[in-house]
Design a protein around this motif. Structure first.
Motif, mmCIF file in Angstrom:
data_model
loop_
_atom_site.group_PDB
_atom_site.id
_atom_site.type_symbol
_atom_site.label_atom_id
_atom_site.label_comp_id
_atom_site.label_asym_id
_atom_site.label_seq_id
_atom_site.Cartn_x
_atom_site.Cartn_y
_atom_site.Cartn_z
ATOM 1 N N LYS A 1 -3.211 -11.175 -1.994
ATOM 2 C CA LYS A 1 -4.144 -11.922 -1.074
ATOM 3 C C LYS A 1 -4.347 -11.202 0.322
ATOM 4 O O LYS A 1 -3.114 -10.985 0.924
ATOM 5 C CB LYS A 1 -3.616 -13.391 -0.903
ATOM 6 C CG LYS A 1 -3.611 -14.188 -2.142
ATOM 7 C CD LYS A 1 -3.211 -15.552 -1.914
ATOM 8 C CE LYS A 1 -3.331 -16.277 -3.330
ATOM 9 N NZ LYS A 1 -2.535 -17.775 -3.265
ATOM 10 N N LYS A 2 -5.489 -10.930 0.703
ATOM 11 C CA LYS A 2 -5.410 -10.398 2.101
ATOM 12 C C LYS A 2 -5.003 -11.376 3.104
ATOM 13 O O LYS A 2 -5.244 -12.258 3.251
ATOM 14 C CB LYS A 2 -6.965 -10.035 2.386
ATOM 15 C CG LYS A 2 -7.226 -9.148 3.376
ATOM 16 C CD LYS A 2 -8.818 -9.044 3.743
ATOM 17 C CE LYS A 2 -9.248 -8.431 5.083
ATOM 18 N NZ LYS A 2 -10.281 -7.927 5.053
ATOM 19 N N GLN B 1 9.223 -12.659 -8.846
ATOM 20 C CA GLN B 1 8.047 -12.883 -8.073
ATOM 21 C C GLN B 1 7.469 -11.932 -7.036
ATOM 22 O O GLN B 1 6.193 -12.181 -6.819
ATOM 23 C CB GLN B 1 8.938 -14.109 -7.074
ATOM 24 C CG GLN B 1 9.409 -15.288 -7.905
ATOM 25 C CD GLN B 1 10.182 -16.315 -7.298
ATOM 26 O OE1 GLN B 1 10.517 -16.058 -6.031
ATOM 27 N NE2 GLN B 1 10.537 -17.391 -7.629
ATOM 28 N N LYS B 2 8.088 -11.137 -6.670
ATOM 29 C CA LYS B 2 7.438 -10.077 -5.776
ATOM 30 C C LYS B 2 6.649 -9.290 -6.467
ATOM 31 O O LYS B 2 5.437 -9.071 -5.783
ATOM 32 C CB LYS B 2 8.735 -9.216 -5.317
ATOM 33 C CG LYS B 2 9.458 -9.871 -4.227
ATOM 34 C CD LYS B 2 10.537 -8.634 -3.747
ATOM 35 C CE LYS B 2 11.459 -9.404 -2.605
ATOM 36 N NZ LYS B 2 12.453 -8.532 -2.103
ATOM 37 N N ILE B 3 6.638 -8.964 -7.663
ATOM 38 C CA ILE B 3 6.002 -8.348 -8.699
ATOM 39 C C ILE B 3 4.693 -9.040 -8.650
ATOM 40 O O ILE B 3 3.441 -8.750 -8.756
ATOM 41 C CB ILE B 3 6.551 -7.780 -9.851
ATOM 42 C CG1 ILE B 3 7.708 -6.743 -9.656
ATOM 43 C CG2 ILE B 3 5.543 -7.203 -10.744
ATOM 44 C CD1 ILE B 3 8.464 -6.285 -10.874
ATOM 45 N N ASP B 4 4.679 -10.389 -8.875
ATOM 46 C CA ASP B 4 3.779 -11.272 -9.283
ATOM 47 C C ASP B 4 2.971 -11.250 -7.888
ATOM 48 O O ASP B 4 1.702 -11.398 -8.011
ATOM 49 C CB ASP B 4 3.972 -12.557 -9.899
ATOM 50 C CG ASP B 4 3.069 -13.570 -9.965
ATOM 51 O OD1 ASP B 4 2.119 -13.145 -10.982
ATOM 52 O OD2 ASP B 4 2.904 -14.748 -9.721
ATOM 53 N N GLY B 5 3.710 -11.262 -6.823
ATOM 54 C CA GLY B 5 2.785 -11.536 -5.469
ATOM 55 C C GLY B 5 1.993 -10.112 -5.402
ATOM 56 O O GLY B 5 0.789 -10.132 -4.779
ATOM 57 N N LYS C 1 3.178 -8.560 5.459
ATOM 58 C CA LYS C 1 2.610 -7.839 4.193
ATOM 59 C C LYS C 1 2.912 -6.072 4.269
ATOM 60 O O LYS C 1 3.398 -5.562 3.295
ATOM 61 C CB LYS C 1 1.241 -7.800 4.153
ATOM 62 C CG LYS C 1 0.681 -7.540 2.703
ATOM 63 C CD LYS C 1 1.477 -8.023 1.419
ATOM 64 C CE LYS C 1 0.771 -9.412 1.110
ATOM 65 N NZ LYS C 1 1.471 -10.266 -0.193
ATOM 66 N N LEU C 2 2.905 -5.803 5.377
ATOM 67 C CA LEU C 2 3.317 -4.415 5.831
ATOM 68 C C LEU C 2 4.624 -3.977 5.354
ATOM 69 O O LEU C 2 4.842 -3.125 4.802
ATOM 70 C CB LEU C 2 2.955 -4.028 7.279
ATOM 71 C CG LEU C 2 3.226 -2.482 7.470
ATOM 72 C CD1 LEU C 2 2.219 -1.359 6.652
ATOM 73 C CD2 LEU C 2 2.948 -2.362 8.816
ATOM 74 N N LYS C 3 5.653 -5.073 5.649
ATOM 75 C CA LYS C 3 6.903 -4.666 5.214
ATOM 76 C C LYS C 3 7.174 -4.679 3.853
ATOM 77 O O LYS C 3 8.029 -3.833 3.363
ATOM 78 C CB LYS C 3 7.889 -5.858 5.863
ATOM 79 C CG LYS C 3 8.032 -5.591 7.618
ATOM 80 C CD LYS C 3 8.792 -7.132 8.141
ATOM 81 C CE LYS C 3 9.115 -6.834 9.526
ATOM 82 N NZ LYS C 3 9.695 -8.066 9.959
ATOM 83 N N GLU C 4 6.533 -5.599 3.123
ATOM 84 C CA GLU C 4 6.557 -5.639 1.801
ATOM 85 C C GLU C 4 6.044 -4.188 0.996
ATOM 86 O O GLU C 4 6.830 -3.734 0.128
ATOM 87 C CB GLU C 4 5.957 -6.856 1.094
ATOM 88 C CG GLU C 4 6.165 -8.002 1.513
ATOM 89 C CD GLU C 4 5.591 -9.171 0.877
ATOM 90 O OE1 GLU C 4 4.772 -8.999 -0.180
ATOM 91 O OE2 GLU C 4 5.585 -10.455 1.320
#
Length: 135
Positions: A107-108, A98-102, A118-121
């Motif tokens: 999405k901005k 799911q993370k790879i798919d994200g 998003k920065l943490k990811e």
């Protein structure tokens, strides 16, 4: 099913992955001399076309063009099936997918909270690259 593993690191070396794959019938070992130029890739490709593809450990790798014999074995197709991925990543497999798919469907972020999340990811990706470890 043998114990579930974390990605290779100092505590869980690649040898543990190889052992787990072997114990679960998911590893072919090829001791015959194979050329690192195209031959390994071709054998790996043919294995992946099978219904239940195995990971392959090539133990006798040469480069015939340059008359070299490699000391290091080559492991291929390690992530070649959902079964092998579940063996290696365990219950985390679905969340990793799911993370790879994200990341692929990025999405901005609009709000500050979304931007921080998003920065943490993105910062977590610094652990994705291969690392050299000593034995």
């Amino acid at each position: 099913m043998a114990g579930l593993l974390k990605p290779p690191n100092k505590e869980t070396p690649l040898n543990d992955w190889i052992k787990t794959l072997k114990e679960n019938g998911e590893l072919l070992t090829i001791d015959k001399e194979v050329d690192s130029y195209l031959e390994i890739a071709h054998i790996s490709y043919l294995e992946m076309k099978k219904e239940n593809p195995k990971a392959i450990l090539f133990t006798n790798v040469v480069n015939k063009k340059n008359s070299l014999r490699h000391k290091t074995p080559v492991l291929t197709n390690i992530f070649g099936s959902e079964k092998k991925c579940k063996l290696i990543f365990g219950g985390e497999f679905e969340s990793i997918a799911q993370k790879i798919d994200g990341f692929l469907k990025f999405k901005k972020p609009k709000t500050i909270k979304e931007k921080i999340a998003k920065l943490k990811e993105i910062l977590a990706l610094r652990f994705v690259l291969p690392q050299k470890v000593s034995n």
